[in-house]
Design an enzyme around this catalytic site. Structure first.
Site, mmCIF file in Angstrom:
data_model
loop_
_atom_site.group_PDB
_atom_site.id
_atom_site.type_symbol
_atom_site.label_atom_id
_atom_site.label_comp_id
_atom_site.label_asym_id
_atom_site.label_seq_id
_atom_site.Cartn_x
_atom_site.Cartn_y
_atom_site.Cartn_z
ATOM 1 C CG PHE A 88 -0.409 0.486 2.502
ATOM 2 C CD1 PHE A 88 -0.682 1.762 2.955
ATOM 3 C CD2 PHE A 88 0.384 -0.335 3.296
ATOM 4 C CE1 PHE A 88 -0.192 2.218 4.160
ATOM 5 C CE2 PHE A 88 0.873 0.101 4.503
ATOM 6 C CZ PHE A 88 0.596 1.389 4.943
ATOM 7 C CE LYS A 89 3.526 1.414 4.774
ATOM 8 N NZ LYS A 89 4.767 1.177 5.482
#
Length: 491
Positions: free
Chosen positions: A106-107
């Site tokens: 998700f980063k």
């Protein structure tokens, strides 16, 4: 404008707050006001258009063209489809898949954007020629930051990670990065020690001045940087739009959001979305066995003086949650005197206790729970057997906490689970839950086995990692980090 959580620094513009990364004398930048966005007014727009709207709302000192440029990163040339954050219905849950970027975590949703925001922001520091991005990572931030800033002109980036605290795939992703401006350093310690060492560098005025004299400014790609946190708000609005479109939610109906979190940034972005008017009912904070946050919501005491566990969900193996300071600032009624007092106690004694009013506000805003390692395995197995859906261990923590919450409360509100990483980043753990007999001592075989058994494709960014050349510096102790960056960048 942006203010310090500790009331110790002048108000800053968006560009200034992003360029600085964190308050140079301690504390974090927070927006003074939250723009309102009515979800009904944004129905039918694309993800880049939504991102542009939210960026412009928080960054009025950026031109419209710059916000468009930053938001255009969300396309199929970077992410694996036109929808960078699809909402997948699994039983009664909505799984928000945030791992379709180049590093399968998700980063990417924020760190693909940050170089565009930071590059523009650094122009306010006209006395410097270069910016040095300092990153402490518990696993996924490192590679996502390296990928985002790789070969970006005028930028250097160095990533520190706990050498025994990340998965084999996460480590290999970082150490195979081949940018001319990228460096990776394993640290003999845990993530909290890495993060504390980096924060101390930011707060070291003499060291900052030494670098400034060489034309180098510090900044951060961790979620302490507002430019990292801001893009994470976007996908909660996107999740709601998808839920309404799929008729999982009636228009205007509230949803719950469950976030597996260690540093409290991802769930804080959901809190900010609610402050902006997004119909969110309950925010549910999910922790692993490093459950310092869960204990806070029970006792009102934040205590890092406890055993540290290396778990199968390493991105949550954190005892000092940086973004929790931003949350407490809001819960205390924006009282910098309280924040200063609490964080002085945390530094000196390793714990602090908040007042009853602040605790009541925090409990009203967030529900918390945690899952054990055994429970993570059980959830991975159960969800796969019932729905043929594959969870990574971080998302499994969230599903277990959500299940506990519904059993306790009976709340039938449609719920979004933030899925933070591809299961292939933790193939051994996932295989142990799905088919323990298939587990190999070779992690690269585990990736292939997981794909064969489930029929899911290995993300492109994880393919062939075992054959790539590795780069990186020798390991250091946490106390040696500041001296290392001196040697590397100014000697």
């Amino acid at each position: 404008m942006y203010e310090s959580t500790r009331g110790n620094y002048p108000e800053q513009t968006g560009k200034e707050a992003i360029a600085l990364g964190m308050v140079p004398v301690g504390g974090l930048f927070v927006p003074k006001h939250y723009p309102k966005i009515n979800w009904e007014d944004i129905r039918g727009i694309t993800y880049p258009q939504l991102a542009q709207l939210i960026f412009q709302s928080y960054l009025p000192d950026f031109t419209k063209e710059k916000c468009i440029e930053a938001s255009e990163i969300y396309n199929k040339n970077v992410f694996d489809s036109d929808n960078p954050a699809p909402l997948v219905n699994v039983g009664k849950m909505g799984i928000l898949e945030l791992w379709h970027g180049p590093t399968a975590a998700f980063k990417d949703m924020a760190l693909q954007v940050l170089p565009h925001l930071l590059g523009e922001s650094m122009k306010v520091l006209t006395q410097t020629d270069r910016v040095l991005i300092l990153v402490a990572t518990s696993g996924d931030t490192g590679k996502a930051a390296l990928e985002g800033f790789k070969n970006v002109k005028g930028t250097e980036i160095i990533v520190f990670y706990p050498e025994s605290g990340v998965s084999t795939v996460q480590e290999r992703q970082m150490t195979t990065t081949d940018g001319v401006n990228t460096r990776v350093v394993p640290v003999m310690g845990n993530f909290d020690q890495c993060q504390s060492a980096v924060k101390e560098i930011f707060a070291n005025s003499k060291l900052r001045e030494t670098f400034n004299q060489r034309g180098i400014a510090f900044s951060s790609a961790n979620s302490i940087n507002w430019g990292r946190l801001l893009p994470q708000i976007v996908y909660y609005f996107w999740a709601y739009l998808q839920a309404v479109e799929s008729q999982s939610l009636r228009p205007g109906e509230k949803m719950n959001v469950v976030v597996p979190t260690g540093n409290f940034g991802n769930i804080l972005a959901a809190y900010y979305a609610r402050m902006m008017g997004l119909p969110i009912n309950k925010l549910i904070c999910a922790s692993n066995e490093n459950n310092v946050l869960t204990d806070f919501f029970v006792e009102g005491i934040y205590n890092r003086n406890r055993s540290f566990y290396v778990t199968s969900s390493p991105s949550m193996d954190i005892l000092i949650s940086s973004n929790f300071e931003r949350f407490l600032y809001e819960m205390s009624g924006k009282r910098p005197d309280k924040i200063n007092n609490w964080y002085k106690q945390l530094q000196e004694r390793g714990e602090f206790k908040v007042d009853s009013d602040t605790l009541a506000m925090a409990r009203e805003a967030v529900v918390a729970g945690w899952a054990s390692e055994a429970e993570v395995q059980m959830v991975i197995k159960a969800v796969y057997q019932e729905y043929s859906y594959v969870l990574d261990p971080h998302t499994a923590v969230a599903v277990k906490v959500y299940d506990d919450y519904t059993k306790k409360t009976g709340d039938k509100t449609f719920t979004i689970i933030a899925s933070t990483a591809s299961p292939f980043k933790f193939a051994k753990t996932v295989l142990e839950g799905i088919d323990a007999s298939a587990v190999s001592g070779d992690e690269w075989i585990n990736l292939k086995k997981l794909s064969e058994i489930t029929g899911w494709a290995i993300p492109q960014g994880l393919q062939g990692l075992e054959d790539k050349q590795t780069f990186g510096l020798s390991h250091v102790r946490p106390k040696e980090i500041s001296e290392l960056i001196r040697k590397v960048y100014i000697s």
